[in-house]
Design a protein around this motif. Structure first.
Motif, PDB file in Angstrom:
ATOM      1  N   UNK A   1       0.846  -1.343  -0.169  1.00 30.59           N
ATOM      2  CA  UNK A   1       0.197  -0.124  -0.020  1.00 30.59           C
ATOM      3  C   UNK A   1       0.870   1.199   0.072  1.00 30.59           C
ATOM      4  N   UNK A   2       0.860   2.099  -1.155  1.00 31.92           N
ATOM      5  CA  UNK A   2       1.569   3.506  -0.940  1.00 31.92           C
ATOM      6  C   UNK A   2       3.130   3.322  -0.692  1.00 31.92           C
ATOM      7  N   UNK A   3       3.798   2.392  -1.560  1.00 29.39           N
ATOM      8  CA  UNK A   3       5.179   2.308  -1.433  1.00 29.39           C
ATOM      9  C   UNK A   3       5.534   1.867   0.001  1.00 29.39           C
TER      10      UNK A   3
ATOM     11  N   UNK B   1      -7.215   0.650   7.297  1.00 26.48           N
ATOM     12  CA  UNK B   1      -6.346   0.328   8.421  1.00 26.48           C
ATOM     13  C   UNK B   1      -4.946   0.769   7.863  1.00 26.48           C
ATOM     14  N   UNK B   2      -4.768   0.565   6.644  1.00 24.48           N
ATOM     15  CA  UNK B   2      -3.503   0.808   6.107  1.00 24.48           C
ATOM     16  C   UNK B   2      -2.988   2.270   6.123  1.00 24.48           C
TER      17      UNK B   2
ATOM     18  N   UNK C   1       9.022   0.552   1.400  1.00 24.07           N
ATOM     19  CA  UNK C   1       9.787  -0.233   0.612  1.00 24.07           C
ATOM     20  C   UNK C   1      11.440  -0.130   0.748  1.00 24.07           C
ATOM     21  N   UNK C   2      11.883   1.159   1.123  1.00 22.40           N
ATOM     22  CA  UNK C   2      13.366   1.283   1.391  1.00 22.40           C
ATOM     23  C   UNK C   2      13.967   0.392   2.138  1.00 22.40           C
ATOM     24  N   UNK C   3      13.120  -0.194   3.020  1.00 25.33           N
ATOM     25  CA  UNK C   3      13.714  -0.936   4.059  1.00 25.33           C
ATOM     26  C   UNK C   3      14.117  -2.284   3.524  1.00 25.33           C
ATOM     27  N   UNK C   4      13.554  -2.987   2.343  1.00 29.82           N
ATOM     28  CA  UNK C   4      13.775  -3.908   1.703  1.00 29.82           C
ATOM     29  C   UNK C   4      14.881  -3.718   0.651  1.00 29.82           C
TER      30      UNK C   4
END
Length: 300
Positions: free
Chosen positions: A76-78, A217-218, A139-142
């Protein structure tokens, strides 16, 4: 040939050491609930001892406080959003949660909902209850890792009667010897490759209520949100903001902005209470001011 064989052996040894060091982190955080998990821990610790020639000083903690049940994950949203059912196994005593990630360089945000089908949030996990912990990771964490470890720190707090004032409890605490609260750390992994489903605001009008709740919820977890101070009914809202998309369910409705209000969403709950969501608090407040000005103009 000998040099090549030695190089391969060195690489293999290095890989085994890296795996063993990762296993140390797993064992430090491990809590066991049954005999199978304890046997698995014994095998892992033997592996660490054989590879690194070192011991983990403390045994895995026995967990009779909390259990985790991984519900689902999606995009959801990056962000990758994961929902985890947290079961408070205590007959008496509530839990407070703090969520962090490993590697520690990655960040996350989280929110606790009463269950997977509601937008009602809660601050604690009450005894014998199983609310949903919703965690959002960018996403940057991955970029360097396909999997991120969520570390969930649980602290037991005493269940307090709502009939007594906070001053009463502070007075009691001042006259008692302080004992540290019971705490436990549990961990689970989030794999970006398993988060296949993608939720989007632009398609919110065409999804069922269950998926709409997952989306909202996201948003609660990923975006900022501010409660409205004004009683702003949905019919009045439609008149002043006709370009918003409306998704109407039995007990709540979601409106999604477009054009100059792109990225702004409003949730109307029962009693026509509303909450504005956007990617920053400043945008939420700016739109709230606009809403309230429209309402004032109607009253005048």
């Amino acid at each position: 040939m000998q040099n090549g064989a030695k190089f391969e052996q060195d690489v293999n040894d290095l890989e085994q050491k890296i795996k063993a060091k990762r296993a140390i982190l797993k064992e430090v955080l491990r809590s066991v609930e049954d005999d199978n998990e304890e046997k698995d821990s014994c095998k892992t610790r033997k592996y660490i001892r054989n590879i690194l020639h070192c011991e983990i000083s403390h045994p895995p903690s026995k967990n009779s406080i909390v259990s985790l049940d991984f519900l689902d994950s999606f995009r959801f949203d990056q962000h990758v959003v994961a929902r985890i059912r947290v079961k408070n196994r205590l007959e008496k005593g509530d839990l407070t949660l703090h969520v962090s990630t490993s590697p520690s360089s990655s960040t996350c945000s989280w929110c606790i909902f009463d269950n997977e089908f509601t937008l009602d949030t809660c601050r604690i996990v009450s005894s014998s209850c199983s609310p949903i912990l919703c965690v959002s990771i960018p996403f940057t964490a991955f970029f360097q890792h396909d999997k991120i470890t969520l570390i969930i720190h649980c602290k037991v707090v005493e269940t307090r009667s709502e009939l007594l004032t906070p001053q009463f409890f502070s007075q009691i605490a001042a006259n008692q010897a302080g004992t540290p609260p019971t705490e436990i750390v549990v961990a689970t992994q989030i794999d970006i490759n398993e988060a296949i489903e993608e939720l989007e605001l632009k398609s919110i009008e065409f999804v069922d209520e269950h998926k709409a709740v997952k989306t909202v919820q996201s948003m609660f977890t990923t975006f900022s949100n501010v409660a409205s101070r004004a009683e702003f009914c949905s019919s009045t809202f439609r008149r002043h903001f006709p370009r918003f998309s409306f998704v109407d369910f039995d007990t709540w409705r979601l409106v999604v902005g477009a054009d100059r209000f792109d990225g702004v969403c409003v949730v109307f709950g029962e009693g026509e209470e509303s909450r504005v969501m956007a990617k920053s608090v400043s945008v939420c407040r700016a739109f709230l001011n606009t809403m309230e000005e429209k309402l004032k103009s109607e009253i005048i």
